[in-house]
Structures are given as structure tokens and as C-alpha cells.
Design a protein around this motif. Structure first.
Motif, PDB file in Angstrom:
ATOM      1  N   ASP A  31     -20.730  44.719 -57.504  1.00 40.57           N
ATOM      2  CA  ASP A  31     -20.209  44.075 -56.295  1.00 40.57           C
ATOM      3  C   ASP A  31     -21.035  44.447 -55.065  1.00 40.57           C
ATOM      4  OD1 ASP A  31     -18.226  42.847 -57.761  1.00 40.57           O
ATOM      5  OD2 ASP A  31     -16.673  44.303 -57.217  1.00 40.57           O
ATOM      6  N   ASN A  34     -24.303  42.563 -55.074  1.00 41.55           N
ATOM      7  CA  ASN A  34     -24.088  41.137 -54.854  1.00 41.55           C
ATOM      8  C   ASN A  34     -23.586  40.808 -53.449  1.00 41.55           C
ATOM      9  OD1 ASN A  34     -24.927  39.896 -57.248  1.00 41.55           O
ATOM     10  ND2 ASN A  34     -23.036  40.484 -58.274  1.00 41.55           N
ATOM     11  N   LEU A  36     -23.440  39.489 -49.957  1.00 37.43           N
ATOM     12  CA  LEU A  36     -24.158  38.328 -49.428  1.00 37.43           C
ATOM     13  C   LEU A  36     -24.418  38.508 -47.935  1.00 37.43           C
ATOM     14  CD1 LEU A  36     -25.138  35.606 -50.578  1.00 37.43           C
ATOM     15  CD2 LEU A  36     -22.982  34.625 -49.857  1.00 37.43           C
ATOM     16  N   ARG A  47     -29.001  38.283 -51.064  1.00 37.04           N
ATOM     17  CA  ARG A  47     -28.115  39.341 -51.543  1.00 37.04           C
ATOM     18  C   ARG A  47     -28.782  40.700 -51.388  1.00 37.04           C
ATOM     19  NH1 ARG A  47     -23.625  37.062 -53.771  1.00 37.04           N
ATOM     20  NH2 ARG A  47     -23.882  34.916 -54.479  1.00 37.04           N
ATOM     21  N   LYS A  86     -22.716  31.157 -56.209  1.00 38.29           N
ATOM     22  CA  LYS A  86     -22.891  32.054 -57.355  1.00 38.29           C
ATOM     23  C   LYS A  86     -24.178  31.756 -58.109  1.00 38.29           C
ATOM     24  CE  LYS A  86     -17.936  32.511 -58.033  1.00 38.29           C
ATOM     25  NZ  LYS A  86     -16.818  32.164 -58.896  1.00 38.29           N
ATOM     26  N   LYS A  93     -26.115  35.245 -58.142  1.00 39.85           N
ATOM     27  CA  LYS A  93     -25.256  36.419 -58.281  1.00 39.85           C
ATOM     28  C   LYS A  93     -25.624  37.151 -59.566  1.00 39.85           C
ATOM     29  CE  LYS A  93     -20.441  37.618 -57.733  1.00 39.85           C
ATOM     30  NZ  LYS A  93     -19.110  37.099 -57.470  1.00 39.85           N
TER      31      LYS A  93
END
Length: 105
Positions: A31, A34, A36, A47, A86, A93
Motif C-alpha cells: 500500500d 502504491n 499515488l 506512484r 489501477k 498499481k
């Protein structure tokens, strides 16, 4: 007999706890990578893992929250999330299997 049952239950609980802790740690790391960001200059999304990869490629790139494309400041993206984000080709992602590849770098 009872001490043996307690020992077995204890071992099962400890192994379950260890597995869950490992899984949660990986999910937290995933997390975090990832996260953003949106560039304040060019408006592109990227990211956190892209910043880390850029810092490996370019030794002068060391400041966090900098756009890897135009090298201008970037802010945490707080807008609405859409499904296309995503799989966006510019900032896909990471998945769990990608995390292993990323760590090997």
C-alpha cells in the motif's frame, strides 16, 4: 494429556499469528509503494515505487515527492479514484507478485 493439548493449541495459535503478521506487513508495504501522487506542474500521476526506481537510475534524484518525468514537486493525490488508475500504463498499481520482483532490484 492436557499439557500436550495446550502446547499444540499454543503452537497453532503462534504460527497463525506469525503468518498473519507477515501477510499484513507485506500488504502495508504494498500500500505504501502504491501511494499515488500528482505532479503540480505537468498534472501526471505517478506512484511512490516509481520514485524509488528513478532514484536508482538517476543518482541526482533523491528528493521524495518529485515527479519522475518533469522533476517538479508532486502532491499526494487526494482526488477521486477510478478503476482505470489501477491499470494506467504510466503508473500501474503493484500487485503482490510484482512486489517480490521490485524487492529483488
Amino acid at each position: 494429556m492436557w499439557p500436550l493439548i495446550f502446547i499444540v493449541i499454543f503452537i497453532i495459535l503462534m504460527s497463525t499469528y506469525t503468518i498473519m503478521k507477515k501477510t499484513n506487513t507485506k500488504q502495508i508495504e504494498l500500500d505504501d509503494l502504491n501511494t499515488l501522487y500528482q505532479c503540480t506542474s505537468c498534472g501526471k500521476l505517478h506512484r511512490k515505487y516509481q520514485e524509488e526506481l528513478q532514484s536508482l537510475i538517476d543518482l541526482t534524484y533523491s528528493t521524495p515527492s518529485i515527479c519522475p518525468r518533469c522533476h517538479q514537486p508532486a502532491d499526494l493525490y487526494i482526488g477521486e479514484y477510478f478503476d482505470w488508475m489501477k491499470t494506467n500504463p504510466e503508473c500501474p498499481k503493484l500487485r503482490k507478485q510484482d512486489l517480490r520482483k521490485f524487492k529483488k532490484r
